[in-house]
Design a protein around this motif. Structure first.
Motif, PDB file in Angstrom:
ATOM      1  N   TYR A  75       0.834  -1.199   0.000  1.00 23.99           N
ATOM      2  CA  TYR A  75       0.000   0.000   0.000  1.00 23.99           C
ATOM      3  C   TYR A  75       0.875   1.260   0.000  1.00 23.99           C
ATOM      4  O   TYR A  75       0.673   2.185  -0.793  1.00 23.99           O
ATOM      5  N   VAL A  76       1.876   1.284   0.876  1.00 25.09           N
ATOM      6  CA  VAL A  76       2.778   2.437   0.974  1.00 25.09           C
ATOM      7  C   VAL A  76       3.572   2.596  -0.321  1.00 25.09           C
ATOM      8  O   VAL A  76       3.777   3.721  -0.800  1.00 25.09           O
ATOM      9  N   LEU A  77       4.008   1.493  -0.894  1.00 26.78           N
ATOM     10  CA  LEU A  77       4.719   1.542  -2.171  1.00 26.78           C
ATOM     11  C   LEU A  77       3.844   2.202  -3.244  1.00 26.78           C
ATOM     12  O   LEU A  77       4.317   3.032  -4.025  1.00 26.78           O
ATOM     13  N   GLY A  78       2.573   1.851  -3.264  1.00 28.83           N
ATOM     14  CA  GLY A  78       1.635   2.472  -4.203  1.00 28.83           C
ATOM     15  C   GLY A  78       1.463   3.953  -3.940  1.00 28.83           C
ATOM     16  O   GLY A  78       1.392   4.761  -4.872  1.00 28.83           O
ATOM     17  N   ARG A  79       1.398   4.327  -2.675  1.00 28.21           N
ATOM     18  CA  ARG A  79       1.261   5.753  -2.311  1.00 28.21           C
ATOM     19  C   ARG A  79       2.438   6.559  -2.834  1.00 28.21           C
ATOM     20  O   ARG A  79       2.272   7.632  -3.389  1.00 28.21           O
ATOM     21  N   TYR A  80       3.638   6.027  -2.636  1.00 28.27           N
ATOM     22  CA  TYR A  80       4.834   6.734  -3.096  1.00 28.27           C
ATOM     23  C   TYR A  80       4.996   6.632  -4.612  1.00 28.27           C
ATOM     24  O   TYR A  80       5.618   7.500  -5.217  1.00 28.27           O
ATOM     25  N   GLY A  81       4.421   5.626  -5.211  1.00 28.81           N
ATOM     26  CA  GLY A  81       4.488   5.476  -6.661  1.00 28.81           C
ATOM     27  C   GLY A  81       3.736   6.570  -7.407  1.00 28.81           C
ATOM     28  O   GLY A  81       4.025   6.853  -8.570  1.00 28.81           O
ATOM     29  N   ARG A  82       2.799   7.207  -6.733  1.00 33.73           N
ATOM     30  CA  ARG A  82       2.043   8.317  -7.339  1.00 33.73           C
ATOM     31  C   ARG A  82       2.962   9.458  -7.746  1.00 33.73           C
ATOM     32  O   ARG A  82       2.634  10.236  -8.622  1.00 33.73           O
ATOM     33  N   ARG A  83       4.104   9.543  -7.115  1.00 37.78           N
ATOM     34  CA  ARG A  83       5.027  10.648  -7.379  1.00 37.78           C
ATOM     35  C   ARG A  83       5.792  10.473  -8.691  1.00 37.78           C
ATOM     36  O   ARG A  83       6.371  11.421  -9.190  1.00 37.78           O
ATOM     37  N   LEU A  84       5.808   9.267  -9.229  1.00 39.01           N
ATOM     38  CA  LEU A  84       6.545   8.996 -10.460  1.00 39.01           C
ATOM     39  C   LEU A  84       5.630   9.206 -11.671  1.00 39.01           C
ATOM     40  O   LEU A  84       4.677   8.455 -11.879  1.00 39.01           O
TER      41      LEU A  84
END
Length: 193
Positions: free
Chosen positions: A68-77
């Protein structure tokens, strides 16, 4: 791999904390193998059932939260955002997650092919962390207890019947787990996808 990891845990079975951490870390690599290993160790009396269950439960939940956290931070790419928004597989999963999100997050736990995508996309879509966490807790509780109990029961029955082939228990348990995963996956995909 399962046999080597299990042998390593058996060698350190006198330390409950060590076995707990070993099972927990194994869930990050392969959660199904961790459940099989935990059930096998419990069947052989090398680890207490509550310790084994808590290790796999905590490992699975924290692994789901990491996705879930990986997906949250993936929004930045930016490139990843574009790829995600145009992928038909993500569109299907995104559609599922916006309709009845708790139910669908719950069901994703039981469909092996959708776990990584579904949980990562949940973070990417910025679904409520509390919604995600509660769905993950409830689904993982049921999943862990159900699969562990099934494998433990098969292991006890196999040990009582065929005491001389204890080494075969992890293979049988993994086969049972893969069969259960296959049946659940096909049934739930047919019904909900």
């Amino acid at each position: 791999m399962l046999v080597e990891w299990q042998a390593w845990l058996v060698a350190h079975a006198d330390s409950v904390g060590f076995v707990f951490v070993g099972l927990l870390l194994l869930t990050y690599v392969l959660e199904d193998v961790a459940i099989v290993c935990a059930a096998t160790l419990a069947t052989q009396g090398l680890v207490n059932i509550p310790v084994a269950l808590m290790a796999i439960f905590i490992g699975i939940v924290t692994g789901d939260l990491a996705l879930y956290v990986l997906g949250r931070y993936g929004r930045r790419l930016r490139g990843l955002r574009y790829k995600t928004l145009t992928s038909r597989y993500f569109k299907l999963t995104r559609k599922m997650l916006t309709k009845r999100p708790f139910l669908n997050l719950f069901l994703i736990r039981f469909i092996p092919g959708l776990r990584t995508i579904g949980f990562t996309l949940s973070g990417f879509m910025a679904l409520s962390p509390w919604l995600f966490f509660s769905a993950a807790l409830v689904a993982t509780s049921i999943w862990s207890v159900l699969i562990f109990t099934l494998l433990y029961s098969v292991g006890i029955a196999a040990t009582e019947t065929y005491d001389g082939v204890k080494w075969l228990m992890p293979v049988v348990a993994l086969s049972v787990l893969l069969l259960v995963n296959l049946i659940l996956s096909k049934t739930l995909k047919r019904r909900y996808v």
